[in-house]
Design a protein around this motif. Structure first.
Motif, PDB file in Angstrom:
ATOM      1  N   VAL B  50      -8.069  28.295 -54.676  1.00 42.70           N
ATOM      2  CA  VAL B  50      -7.442  29.338 -53.764  1.00 42.70           C
ATOM      3  C   VAL B  50      -6.290  29.875 -54.884  1.00 42.70           C
ATOM      4  O   VAL B  50      -5.528  28.711 -55.599  1.00 42.70           O
ATOM      5  CB  VAL B  50      -7.562  27.964 -52.376  1.00 42.70           C
ATOM      6  CG1 VAL B  50      -7.098  29.009 -51.854  1.00 42.70           C
ATOM      7  CG2 VAL B  50      -9.188  27.597 -52.353  1.00 42.70           C
ATOM      8  N   ILE B  51      -6.051  30.712 -54.787  1.00 47.80           N
ATOM      9  CA  ILE B  51      -4.440  31.449 -54.968  1.00 47.80           C
ATOM     10  C   ILE B  51      -4.238  32.042 -53.337  1.00 47.80           C
ATOM     11  O   ILE B  51      -5.449  32.407 -52.311  1.00 47.80           O
ATOM     12  CB  ILE B  51      -4.643  32.663 -56.045  1.00 47.80           C
ATOM     13  CG1 ILE B  51      -5.942  34.256 -55.832  1.00 47.80           C
ATOM     14  CG2 ILE B  51      -5.466  31.983 -57.452  1.00 47.80           C
ATOM     15  CD1 ILE B  51      -6.408  35.224 -56.841  1.00 47.80           C
ATOM     16  N   ARG B  52      -3.096  33.180 -53.589  1.00 47.40           N
ATOM     17  CA  ARG B  52      -2.373  33.218 -53.202  1.00 47.40           C
ATOM     18  C   ARG B  52      -2.623  34.599 -53.757  1.00 47.40           C
ATOM     19  O   ARG B  52      -1.884  34.955 -55.244  1.00 47.40           O
ATOM     20  CB  ARG B  52      -1.033  33.483 -52.549  1.00 47.40           C
ATOM     21  CG  ARG B  52      -0.654  32.168 -51.617  1.00 47.40           C
ATOM     22  CD  ARG B  52       0.355  31.325 -51.247  1.00 47.40           C
ATOM     23  NE  ARG B  52       0.742  32.592 -50.345  1.00 47.40           N
ATOM     24  CZ  ARG B  52       1.962  32.221 -49.794  1.00 47.40           C
ATOM     25  NH1 ARG B  52       2.665  30.620 -49.451  1.00 47.40           N
ATOM     26  NH2 ARG B  52       2.358  32.829 -48.544  1.00 47.40           N
ATOM     27  N   SER B  53      -1.977  36.283 -52.952  1.00 43.43           N
ATOM     28  CA  SER B  53      -1.722  36.831 -53.538  1.00 43.43           C
ATOM     29  C   SER B  53      -1.523  38.663 -52.229  1.00 43.43           C
ATOM     30  O   SER B  53      -1.841  38.046 -51.142  1.00 43.43           O
ATOM     31  CB  SER B  53      -3.659  37.833 -54.427  1.00 43.43           C
ATOM     32  OG  SER B  53      -3.298  39.201 -54.458  1.00 43.43           O
ATOM     33  N   GLY B  54      -1.292  39.311 -52.616  1.00 42.81           N
ATOM     34  CA  GLY B  54      -0.604  40.895 -52.023  1.00 42.81           C
ATOM     35  C   GLY B  54      -1.479  41.590 -51.595  1.00 42.81           C
ATOM     36  O   GLY B  54      -2.499  41.938 -52.567  1.00 42.81           O
ATOM     37  N   PRO B  55      -1.942  42.052 -50.830  1.00 42.96           N
ATOM     38  CA  PRO B  55      -2.945  43.010 -49.840  1.00 42.96           C
ATOM     39  C   PRO B  55      -2.941  44.092 -51.247  1.00 42.96           C
ATOM     40  O   PRO B  55      -1.879  44.378 -51.589  1.00 42.96           O
ATOM     41  CB  PRO B  55      -2.146  43.738 -48.865  1.00 42.96           C
ATOM     42  CG  PRO B  55      -1.366  42.662 -48.173  1.00 42.96           C
ATOM     43  CD  PRO B  55      -0.691  42.083 -49.386  1.00 42.96           C
ATOM     44  N   GLY B  56      -3.953  45.070 -51.322  1.00 38.33           N
ATOM     45  CA  GLY B  56      -4.017  46.319 -52.495  1.00 38.33           C
ATOM     46  C   GLY B  56      -3.943  45.369 -53.986  1.00 38.33           C
ATOM     47  O   GLY B  56      -3.846  45.697 -54.980  1.00 38.33           O
ATOM     48  N   GLY B 115       8.126  37.802 -51.581  1.00 40.76           N
ATOM     49  CA  GLY B 115       7.041  38.257 -51.838  1.00 40.76           C
ATOM     50  C   GLY B 115       6.216  38.554 -50.459  1.00 40.76           C
ATOM     51  O   GLY B 115       6.117  37.698 -49.953  1.00 40.76           O
ATOM     52  N   ASP B 116       5.749  39.488 -50.658  1.00 38.21           N
ATOM     53  CA  ASP B 116       4.001  39.898 -49.450  1.00 38.21           C
ATOM     54  C   ASP B 116       3.208  38.707 -50.154  1.00 38.21           C
ATOM     55  O   ASP B 116       2.692  40.152 -50.907  1.00 38.21           O
ATOM     56  CB  ASP B 116       4.369  40.872 -49.480  1.00 38.21           C
ATOM     57  CG  ASP B 116       2.460  41.118 -48.128  1.00 38.21           C
ATOM     58  OD1 ASP B 116       2.047  40.208 -47.642  1.00 38.21           O
ATOM     59  OD2 ASP B 116       2.738  42.440 -47.635  1.00 38.21           O
ATOM     60  N   LEU B 117       2.666  37.490 -50.744  1.00 39.19           N
ATOM     61  CA  LEU B 117       1.300  37.255 -50.876  1.00 39.19           C
ATOM     62  C   LEU B 117       0.676  36.700 -49.930  1.00 39.19           C
ATOM     63  O   LEU B 117       1.221  35.316 -50.096  1.00 39.19           O
ATOM     64  CB  LEU B 117       2.109  35.602 -51.784  1.00 39.19           C
ATOM     65  CG  LEU B 117       2.761  36.711 -53.476  1.00 39.19           C
ATOM     66  CD1 LEU B 117       3.785  35.893 -53.776  1.00 39.19           C
ATOM     67  CD2 LEU B 117       1.740  37.391 -53.525  1.00 39.19           C
TER      68      LEU B 117
END
Lengths: 139, 139
Positions: B50-56, B115-117
Protein backbone atom coordinates in the motif's frame (compact mmCIF):
# COMPACT_ATOMS: atom_id res chain seq x y z
CA UNK A 1 7.70 14.53 17.64
CA UNK A 2 6.15 14.99 14.19
CA UNK A 3 8.55 15.94 11.44
CA UNK A 4 7.56 18.33 8.66
CA UNK A 5 9.28 18.21 5.30
CA UNK A 6 8.93 20.00 2.01
CA UNK A 7 10.23 19.07 -1.40
CA UNK A 8 12.78 21.44 -2.86
CA UNK A 9 13.37 20.96 -6.55
CA UNK A 10 16.98 20.51 -7.63
CA UNK A 11 18.27 21.95 -10.88
CA UNK A 12 19.32 19.44 -13.55
CA UNK A 13 22.98 20.37 -13.02
CA UNK A 14 22.76 19.88 -9.26
CA UNK A 15 20.79 16.67 -9.77
CA UNK A 16 23.50 15.21 -12.03
CA UNK A 17 26.18 16.32 -9.58
CA UNK A 18 24.49 14.40 -6.76
CA UNK A 19 23.88 11.35 -8.92
CA UNK A 20 27.56 11.33 -9.89
CA UNK A 21 28.54 11.46 -6.21
CA UNK A 22 27.04 8.12 -5.22
CA UNK A 23 28.12 4.68 -6.48
CA UNK A 24 24.76 2.95 -6.61
CA UNK A 25 21.57 3.64 -8.55
CA UNK A 26 18.64 1.82 -10.07
CA UNK A 27 18.06 1.37 -13.76
CA UNK A 28 14.41 1.25 -14.80
CA UNK A 29 13.46 -0.33 -18.09
CA UNK A 30 10.76 -2.30 -19.85
CA UNK A 31 11.04 -6.07 -19.98
CA UNK A 32 8.43 -8.27 -21.66
CA UNK A 33 6.25 -5.12 -21.76
CA UNK A 34 6.42 -4.86 -17.95
CA UNK A 35 8.13 -2.18 -15.87
CA UNK A 36 11.40 -3.52 -14.47
CA UNK A 37 14.08 -2.20 -12.12
CA UNK A 38 17.51 -3.36 -11.04
CA UNK A 39 20.04 -1.85 -8.62
CA UNK A 40 23.41 -1.25 -10.29
CA UNK A 41 26.62 0.58 -9.58
CA UNK A 42 27.41 3.37 -11.98
CA UNK A 43 29.63 6.28 -12.72
CA UNK A 44 29.24 9.45 -14.75
CA UNK A 45 31.61 10.16 -17.65
CA UNK A 46 31.26 13.16 -19.92
CA UNK A 47 27.76 13.83 -18.61
CA UNK A 48 26.53 10.31 -19.31
CA UNK A 49 25.73 7.52 -16.88
CA UNK A 50 27.70 4.31 -17.43
CA UNK A 51 26.55 0.95 -16.08
CA UNK A 52 27.22 -2.74 -16.70
CA UNK A 53 24.57 -5.29 -17.42
CA UNK A 54 24.05 -8.76 -18.74
CA UNK A 55 22.76 -9.41 -22.27
CA UNK A 56 18.97 -9.52 -22.49
CA UNK A 57 18.32 -7.31 -19.48
CA UNK A 58 18.13 -3.60 -20.28
CA UNK A 59 17.69 -4.03 -24.05
CA UNK A 60 15.21 -6.88 -23.79
CA UNK A 61 15.00 -10.34 -25.25
CA UNK A 62 16.10 -9.23 -28.74
CA UNK A 63 19.81 -9.73 -28.24
CA UNK A 64 20.67 -7.61 -31.28
CA UNK A 65 18.97 -4.57 -29.74
CA UNK A 66 21.38 -1.94 -28.54
CA UNK A 67 19.13 0.98 -27.66
CA UNK A 68 16.29 1.55 -25.22
CA UNK A 69 14.67 4.37 -23.30
CA UNK A 70 15.34 3.95 -19.60
CA UNK A 71 15.14 5.82 -16.35
CA UNK A 72 17.94 5.88 -13.82
CA UNK A 73 17.36 6.80 -10.20
CA UNK A 74 19.79 7.49 -7.40
CA UNK A 75 19.04 8.74 -3.93
CA UNK A 76 20.31 9.23 -0.43
CA UNK A 77 17.30 9.09 1.84
CA UNK A 78 17.48 8.96 5.61
CA UNK A 79 14.32 7.25 6.79
CA UNK A 80 14.74 8.23 10.45
CA UNK A 81 15.39 11.91 9.78
CA UNK A 82 13.26 12.08 6.64
CA UNK A 83 15.99 14.03 4.92
CA UNK A 84 17.81 13.43 1.70
CA UNK A 85 17.40 13.66 -2.03
CA UNK A 86 16.40 11.66 -5.07
CA UNK A 87 17.31 12.21 -8.71
CA UNK A 88 15.68 10.63 -11.76
CA UNK A 89 17.21 10.76 -15.22
CA UNK A 90 15.30 9.65 -18.28
CA UNK A 91 17.15 9.08 -21.50
CA UNK A 92 18.30 6.78 -24.21
CA UNK A 93 20.51 3.87 -23.18
CA UNK A 94 22.98 2.67 -25.78
CA UNK A 95 25.35 -0.25 -25.84
CA UNK A 96 28.97 0.92 -25.85
CA UNK A 97 30.56 -0.95 -28.74
CA UNK A 98 33.91 0.78 -29.25
CA UNK A 99 36.33 -1.90 -27.93
CA UNK A 100 38.68 0.68 -26.41
CA UNK A 101 35.82 2.32 -24.56
CA UNK A 102 34.47 -1.04 -23.42
CA UNK A 103 37.88 -1.97 -22.00
CA UNK A 104 38.27 1.39 -20.28
CA UNK A 105 34.79 1.33 -18.75
CA UNK A 106 35.00 -2.34 -17.66
CA UNK A 107 38.16 -1.38 -15.77
CA UNK A 108 36.38 1.46 -14.02
CA UNK A 109 33.17 -0.31 -13.12
CA UNK A 110 33.67 -3.32 -10.90
CA UNK A 111 30.58 -5.48 -10.63
CA UNK A 112 29.57 -6.51 -7.15
CA UNK A 113 28.87 -10.07 -8.13
CA UNK A 114 30.23 -12.71 -10.43
CA UNK A 115 28.25 -13.43 -13.56
CA UNK A 116 27.84 -12.25 -17.08
CA UNK A 117 27.84 -8.46 -16.90
CA UNK A 118 29.89 -7.80 -19.99
CA UNK A 119 27.58 -5.24 -21.56
CA UNK A 120 28.62 -1.65 -20.98
CA UNK A 121 25.73 0.75 -21.33
CA UNK A 122 25.77 4.50 -21.58
CA UNK A 123 22.68 6.55 -20.71
CA UNK A 124 22.43 10.03 -22.18
CA UNK A 125 20.28 12.18 -19.87
CA UNK A 126 17.38 13.84 -21.66
CA UNK A 127 15.05 14.63 -18.77
CA UNK A 128 16.69 15.25 -15.39
CA UNK A 129 14.63 15.88 -12.27
CA UNK A 130 15.61 15.89 -8.64
CA UNK A 131 14.30 16.92 -5.27
CA UNK A 132 15.65 17.41 -1.81
CA UNK A 133 13.73 17.04 1.42
CA UNK A 134 13.97 20.20 3.49
CA UNK A 135 12.32 21.16 6.78
CA UNK A 136 8.70 22.16 6.25
CA UNK A 137 5.33 22.36 7.99
CA UNK A 138 4.27 19.46 10.20
CA UNK A 139 1.47 17.54 8.48
CA UNK B 1 41.23 -5.81 -0.27
CA UNK B 2 38.96 -7.08 -3.05
CA UNK B 3 35.55 -8.25 -1.98
CA UNK B 4 33.82 -11.20 -3.63
CA UNK B 5 30.07 -11.52 -3.63
CA UNK B 6 27.52 -13.87 -5.07
CA UNK B 7 23.82 -13.43 -5.59
CA UNK B 8 21.63 -15.73 -3.57
CA UNK B 9 18.05 -15.88 -4.78
CA UNK B 10 15.38 -15.24 -2.18
CA UNK B 11 12.07 -17.09 -2.21
CA UNK B 12 8.97 -15.02 -2.93
CA UNK B 13 7.84 -15.41 0.70
CA UNK B 14 11.20 -14.28 2.07
CA UNK B 15 11.29 -11.44 -0.47
CA UNK B 16 7.90 -10.13 0.65
CA UNK B 17 8.93 -10.47 4.30
CA UNK B 18 11.98 -8.29 3.70
CA UNK B 19 10.04 -5.76 1.66
CA UNK B 20 7.47 -5.50 4.46
CA UNK B 21 10.25 -4.86 6.97
CA UNK B 22 11.46 -1.58 5.48
CA UNK B 23 9.47 1.66 5.29
CA UNK B 24 10.72 2.96 1.94
CA UNK B 25 10.58 1.58 -1.58
CA UNK B 26 10.41 2.75 -5.18
CA UNK B 27 7.38 2.47 -7.38
CA UNK B 28 8.13 2.01 -11.08
CA UNK B 29 5.51 2.86 -13.66
CA UNK B 30 4.99 4.17 -17.16
CA UNK B 31 4.34 7.86 -17.63
CA UNK B 32 3.83 9.42 -21.06
CA UNK B 33 5.11 6.11 -22.47
CA UNK B 34 8.40 6.54 -20.58
CA UNK B 35 9.74 4.49 -17.68
CA UNK B 36 9.30 6.39 -14.42
CA UNK B 37 10.27 5.82 -10.81
CA UNK B 38 9.49 7.50 -7.52
CA UNK B 39 10.61 6.76 -3.96
CA UNK B 40 7.65 6.25 -1.62
CA UNK B 41 6.98 4.94 1.84
CA UNK B 42 4.81 1.88 1.98
CA UNK B 43 3.45 -0.86 4.12
CA UNK B 44 2.19 -4.36 3.46
CA UNK B 45 -1.36 -5.33 4.39
CA UNK B 46 -2.88 -8.72 3.62
CA UNK B 47 -0.03 -9.52 1.25
CA UNK B 48 -0.45 -6.33 -0.78
CA UNK B 49 1.75 -3.25 -0.91
CA UNK B 50 0.00 0.00 0.00
CA UNK B 51 1.35 3.40 -1.03
CA UNK B 52 0.09 6.97 -1.37
CA UNK B 53 0.42 9.04 -4.48
CA UNK B 54 -0.90 12.13 -6.18
CA UNK B 55 -3.47 11.98 -8.97
CA UNK B 56 -1.92 11.63 -12.41
CA UNK B 57 1.27 9.95 -11.25
CA UNK B 58 1.06 6.18 -11.11
CA UNK B 59 -2.08 5.85 -13.23
CA UNK B 60 -1.03 8.40 -15.83
CA UNK B 61 -2.60 11.50 -17.27
CA UNK B 62 -6.05 9.92 -17.66
CA UNK B 63 -7.41 10.91 -14.26
CA UNK B 64 -10.23 8.37 -14.46
CA UNK B 65 -7.75 5.49 -14.73
CA UNK B 66 -7.51 3.41 -11.59
CA UNK B 67 -5.39 0.48 -12.66
CA UNK B 68 -1.86 0.03 -13.98
CA UNK B 69 0.89 -2.56 -14.04
CA UNK B 70 3.79 -1.40 -11.89
CA UNK B 71 6.95 -2.66 -10.28
CA UNK B 72 7.90 -1.97 -6.70
CA UNK B 73 11.44 -2.27 -5.44
CA UNK B 74 12.85 -2.16 -1.95
CA UNK B 75 16.37 -2.84 -0.85
CA UNK B 76 18.92 -2.53 1.91
CA UNK B 77 22.30 -2.32 0.24
CA UNK B 78 25.52 -1.50 2.04
CA UNK B 79 27.83 0.05 -0.54
CA UNK B 80 30.96 -0.20 1.62
CA UNK B 81 30.46 -3.85 2.57
CA UNK B 82 28.69 -4.82 -0.66
CA UNK B 83 26.14 -6.73 1.35
CA UNK B 84 22.39 -6.53 1.41
CA UNK B 85 19.34 -7.48 -0.55
CA UNK B 86 16.92 -6.18 -3.13
CA UNK B 87 13.37 -7.27 -3.86
CA UNK B 88 11.26 -6.47 -6.93
CA UNK B 89 7.53 -7.06 -7.09
CA UNK B 90 5.59 -6.73 -10.32
CA UNK B 91 1.84 -6.55 -10.21
CA UNK B 92 -1.33 -4.68 -10.81
CA UNK B 93 -1.76 -1.40 -8.94
CA UNK B 94 -5.33 -0.43 -8.14
CA UNK B 95 -6.80 2.67 -6.60
CA UNK B 96 -8.35 1.92 -3.22
CA UNK B 97 -11.84 3.41 -3.41
CA UNK B 98 -13.65 1.99 -0.41
CA UNK B 99 -13.93 5.10 1.84
CA UNK B 100 -13.38 3.11 5.03
CA UNK B 101 -10.25 1.52 3.62
CA UNK B 102 -9.00 4.87 2.35
CA UNK B 103 -9.43 6.40 5.80
CA UNK B 104 -7.72 3.48 7.50
CA UNK B 105 -4.78 3.45 5.10
CA UNK B 106 -4.33 7.24 5.12
CA UNK B 107 -4.03 7.01 8.89
CA UNK B 108 -1.35 4.35 8.63
CA UNK B 109 0.74 5.88 5.87
CA UNK B 110 2.13 9.28 6.74
CA UNK B 111 3.56 11.10 3.73
CA UNK B 112 6.96 12.64 4.23
CA UNK B 113 6.03 15.87 2.52
CA UNK B 114 3.09 18.18 2.23
CA UNK B 115 1.19 18.10 -1.03
CA UNK B 116 -1.58 16.26 -2.72
CA UNK B 117 -1.01 12.60 -1.97
CA UNK B 118 -4.60 11.61 -1.39
CA UNK B 119 -4.64 8.57 -3.65
CA UNK B 120 -4.21 5.28 -1.84
CA UNK B 121 -2.91 2.56 -4.11
CA UNK B 122 -2.74 -1.16 -3.50
CA UNK B 123 -0.31 -3.33 -5.45
CA UNK B 124 -1.11 -7.03 -5.71
CA UNK B 125 2.16 -8.95 -6.18
CA UNK B 126 2.13 -11.22 -9.23
CA UNK B 127 5.84 -11.73 -9.84
CA UNK B 128 8.12 -11.54 -6.80
CA UNK B 129 11.89 -11.81 -7.13
CA UNK B 130 14.62 -11.06 -4.65
CA UNK B 131 18.29 -11.58 -4.12
CA UNK B 132 20.76 -11.30 -1.32
CA UNK B 133 24.46 -10.55 -1.66
CA UNK B 134 26.50 -13.25 0.05
CA UNK B 135 30.27 -13.78 0.24
CA UNK B 136 31.59 -15.23 -3.01
CA UNK B 137 34.72 -15.50 -5.17
CA UNK B 138 36.83 -12.40 -5.65
CA UNK B 139 36.38 -11.14 -9.23
Amino acid sequence: MPIGRDLKELTPAESLRRLAGVPLGRVVFTRHALPAIRPVNHFVAEGQIVIRSGPGTVFGADLTASEAVVAFEADELDVAERLGWSVVVTGRARLVDDPREVTRFLGLLHPWVSGDLEQVIRIRPEIVTGFELVPGPVL
